[in-house]
Structures are given as structure tokens and as C-alpha cells.
Motif scaffolding. Sequence first.
Motif, PDB file in Angstrom:
ATOM      1  N   THR A 261       1.025  -1.126  -0.075  1.00 27.27           N
ATOM      2  CA  THR A 261      -0.054  -0.031   0.052  1.00 27.27           C
ATOM      3  C   THR A 261       1.066   1.384  -0.025  1.00 27.27           C
ATOM      4  N   PRO A 262       0.387   2.355  -0.370  1.00 26.10           N
ATOM      5  CA  PRO A 262       1.043   3.731  -0.160  1.00 26.10           C
ATOM      6  C   PRO A 262       1.599   3.814   0.937  1.00 26.10           C
ATOM      7  N   GLU A 263       0.978   3.612   2.134  1.00 31.27           N
ATOM      8  CA  GLU A 263       1.187   3.859   3.392  1.00 31.27           C
ATOM      9  C   GLU A 263       2.306   2.948   3.881  1.00 31.27           C
ATOM     10  N   ALA A 264       2.328   1.653   3.395  1.00 31.70           N
ATOM     11  CA  ALA A 264       3.346   0.894   3.669  1.00 31.70           C
ATOM     12  C   ALA A 264       4.946   1.233   3.007  1.00 31.70           C
ATOM     13  N   LEU A 265       4.635   1.943   1.922  1.00 34.54           N
ATOM     14  CA  LEU A 265       5.801   2.204   1.182  1.00 34.54           C
ATOM     15  C   LEU A 265       6.470   3.436   1.998  1.00 34.54           C
ATOM     16  N   ALA A 266       5.428   4.257   2.439  1.00 37.14           N
ATOM     17  CA  ALA A 266       5.893   5.504   2.993  1.00 37.14           C
ATOM     18  C   ALA A 266       6.756   5.166   4.369  1.00 37.14           C
ATOM     19  N   GLU A 267       6.021   4.109   4.923  1.00 37.27           N
ATOM     20  CA  GLU A 267       7.028   3.591   6.221  1.00 37.27           C
ATOM     21  C   GLU A 267       8.242   2.939   5.865  1.00 37.27           C
ATOM     22  N   LEU A 268       8.415   2.189   5.044  1.00 33.04           N
ATOM     23  CA  LEU A 268       9.670   1.782   4.231  1.00 33.04           C
ATOM     24  C   LEU A 268      10.489   2.844   3.989  1.00 33.04           C
ATOM     25  N   LEU A 269      10.035   3.929   3.447  1.00 33.46           N
ATOM     26  CA  LEU A 269      11.130   5.135   3.301  1.00 33.46           C
ATOM     27  C   LEU A 269      11.396   5.650   4.687  1.00 33.46           C
TER      28      LEU A 269
END
Length: 218
Positions: free
Chosen positions: A205-213
Amino acid sequence: MLLKGCICMKKSLTVGCVIMASGLSRRFGANKLLADFCGQPMLCRAFAATAAPSISARIVVTRSAQVQALCKAQGVPVLLHALPGRNDTVRLGLSALLAQHPELTGCMFLPGDQPLLRRATVDQLLTAFAQTQKETEREIFRLAHRFINDPNPLVGSPVLFSKRYFSELRILPEGKGGSVLLRQYPERVHNIFIGDRNELLDADTPEALAELLRILRQ
């Protein structure tokens, strides 16, 4: 020790890699593999992680013409298809590699959405496979992380199968991936433990991507 293992594999073993990029990214809302991650498409992180001398050949398997264009621009072999199942991705990728390298002794399967996976970790997995003394012991290897005082490890990808399983990987049940074989042969699976569990995380999800960043920038 790591370098020694990689040199040994280069001389005696031939390992291929299928980068799996055929998902529809429904939860993400767009093709997540093309989403920006530190100034480049996220899929490029998989290219970097698998640019190891001990990987003899690799191929991206995708249903996206945009992903195909990215691969060609990056000089990474790619196979474009229109089949629906995960089993199709596995079969097509492995078959394409074997057509060019019939001598493969193992094949690694890596989802394209684990942007924190490092090349050193991929090398660790490949070295574990190479250092197995007998060919009959070269079974199935996967990455894992064990929490302190937790007997059940967190397991994930990539997964490396020895050639013993090539025929079964090419006839997986419809819609299923290599995890079918992990469940069928649990006693043959070797967990390769790593220190950073975040390398096993994907960006669904976009939220998961943001957290990985956020994790990467810490």
C-alpha cells in the motif's frame, strides 16, 4: 568467508533469479513497482539487490508494458506476458532462464516490492546454498528473522530452490506460487537468518511504502 563462498559458487554452481513483477497492485491503486522510492522506481531496488556476480542470469516477469520499458532501459532481461496466475509467472520465468542456461543448479525467486532488501543479504542466501557440501543437501533456502525469545521466526523472500524442484515449479497449481513446495517439504527448507527484519517487508500500500521510506532514512 562471504567472498570465499561466492567465488566457490561461481566456479561450481550456476544460479538464476526470477524477479516477479506480474502483480496487479490492487491495494496500492497504481503499479507499485513504478512508484518513486528514493528518486527511482521501486523495482530498481530489486535490480540493485540482484546485481551479484554469483547470479548467472536473471529475468523480470511482468504483465506491465511500463515495467517492460523500464527493464529495457536498465538493461535487465524481461518477459512480458498476459497470463493471470502466480504459477504462470514462476513457470515462465524459470523456463526462460533454463532455455538460455540449462545447466542451472538453482533458481531464486524475488518479489519486486521489497525495497529494503540489500545485495549483501542476497549474497548471504547464495553463499549458504553454495557452501552446502553435497548436492543432495542443496534443497530450499529462504530468508528469515528471529525475534528474541520467539521460537517462531518471521520468514519471507527471496526463496532459492535447487534444481531438484524445477519440474515441480513448472507445474504448480493454478494461481499458486513456490510456497506450495515450502509447505509440502518443510523438512527440506533451510532458514537463513538475517539481522534486519525490515528487509523482508513489502510495499503493498502507499502507507507501507511511506513507512519503508521512513525506515530507510532513519
